[in-house]
Design an enzyme around this catalytic site. Sequence first.
Site, PDB file in Angstrom:
ATOM      1  N   ASN A  89       8.775  -6.767  -4.629  1.00  0.00           N
ATOM      2  CA  ASN A  89       7.909  -5.600  -4.773  1.00  0.00           C
ATOM      3  C   ASN A  89       6.996  -5.598  -5.999  1.00  0.00           C
ATOM      4  O   ASN A  89       5.936  -4.981  -5.979  1.00  0.00           O
ATOM      5  CB  ASN A  89       8.787  -4.337  -4.806  1.00  0.00           C
ATOM      6  CG  ASN A  89       8.003  -3.106  -5.225  1.00  0.00           C
ATOM      7  OD1 ASN A  89       7.225  -2.564  -4.446  1.00  0.00           O
ATOM      8  ND2 ASN A  89       8.198  -2.663  -6.470  1.00  0.00           N
ATOM      9  N   SER A 146       0.238  -4.801   1.582  1.00  0.00           N
ATOM     10  CA  SER A 146      -0.653  -3.643   1.567  1.00  0.00           C
ATOM     11  C   SER A 146      -1.544  -3.688   2.790  1.00  0.00           C
ATOM     12  O   SER A 146      -1.745  -4.751   3.386  1.00  0.00           O
ATOM     13  CB  SER A 146      -1.515  -3.682   0.296  1.00  0.00           C
ATOM     14  OG  SER A 146      -2.579  -2.753   0.366  1.00  0.00           O
ATOM     15  N   TYR A 159      -7.158  -7.972  -5.639  1.00  0.00           N
ATOM     16  CA  TYR A 159      -5.989  -7.434  -4.943  1.00  0.00           C
ATOM     17  C   TYR A 159      -6.016  -7.848  -3.472  1.00  0.00           C
ATOM     18  O   TYR A 159      -4.991  -8.249  -2.902  1.00  0.00           O
ATOM     19  CB  TYR A 159      -5.974  -5.916  -5.080  1.00  0.00           C
ATOM     20  CG  TYR A 159      -4.670  -5.254  -4.707  1.00  0.00           C
ATOM     21  CD1 TYR A 159      -3.575  -5.328  -5.557  1.00  0.00           C
ATOM     22  CD2 TYR A 159      -4.551  -4.527  -3.526  1.00  0.00           C
ATOM     23  CE1 TYR A 159      -2.383  -4.695  -5.233  1.00  0.00           C
ATOM     24  CE2 TYR A 159      -3.360  -3.894  -3.189  1.00  0.00           C
ATOM     25  CZ  TYR A 159      -2.283  -3.980  -4.049  1.00  0.00           C
ATOM     26  OH  TYR A 159      -1.096  -3.355  -3.722  1.00  0.00           O
ATOM     27  N   LYS A 163      -3.076 -10.042  -1.704  1.00  0.00           N
ATOM     28  CA  LYS A 163      -2.281  -9.535  -0.582  1.00  0.00           C
ATOM     29  C   LYS A 163      -2.535 -10.311   0.706  1.00  0.00           C
ATOM     30  O   LYS A 163      -1.615 -10.497   1.513  1.00  0.00           O
ATOM     31  CB  LYS A 163      -2.542  -8.039  -0.380  1.00  0.00           C
ATOM     32  CG  LYS A 163      -2.073  -7.178  -1.545  1.00  0.00           C
ATOM     33  CD  LYS A 163      -0.589  -7.386  -1.861  1.00  0.00           C
ATOM     34  CE  LYS A 163      -0.104  -6.447  -2.956  1.00  0.00           C
ATOM     35  NZ  LYS A 163       1.330  -6.648  -3.279  1.00  0.00           N
TER      36      LYS A 163
END
Length: 254
Positions: A89, A146, A159, A163
């Site tokens: 996580n 995500s 990001y 991801k």
Amino acid sequence: MFKKIDLKNKTALVTGAGKGLGKACAIALAEAGAKVVIISRTKSDLDKVNKIIKKTKGSSLSFVCDVTNLNEFEKVLKKISRLDILVNNAGNNRPEHFTKVTQENMNYLTDLNMKAAFNVAQLCSQKMVKAKNRKKIGGSIIHMSSQLGRVGCEGRNVYNMNKFGLEGLSRGMAFELAQYNIRVNTVCPTFVETPMVKKFFKNKKFKDKMLKNIPLGRVATESDVATAVTFLAADSSEMITGTSMMVDGGWTAQ
């Protein structure tokens, strides 16, 4: 026959467990019966999570550790005799327009969101496959991805890259670890009511624009995500691997 979410006799490790989604996942896994190993860089945060888990009569063990430090994480794993579940996580974001992304921020995010996630998953997998009865009891690795591992978003290019990479890693791992009966999946939330997102949503224009992209018209709660993670951790999802559970209110359905 209905399969219950039951994690008794399972040991789960959660990274980034001091706050936000990691904290929620650790508590949910403990409530489902797992012995939870929680990792964070901040001891005071871990102490708070331990207290909550203790109140629910759950079991937890905590370690202060920066997952970007491979040696630190290896030392933590050596202190754990058994591992059945990993919730990978730990992560962060530093929004910037693509033309203004600094090398410092790109390296920081990639080191945490991709490199550390890979290293943690690899080391935990190595530990999990050593269990003599692994094929019988199975195992589960859940990467916290995500919706931005599926679609682009302004100001979140690094990001997005991280991801999307995590989604690819998850599928490759699922193929190779299936022989050990270890399942690998991702959970892909939309914006969630966490301290980090609340900071982003102070920009009302950005908040309104993001909410318009969610058909259900609301952000997700930590509980929404933790429930999905707990389901994927349990034998109730024993035929699910190599896929993504979208907790995005319909964002990616458009």
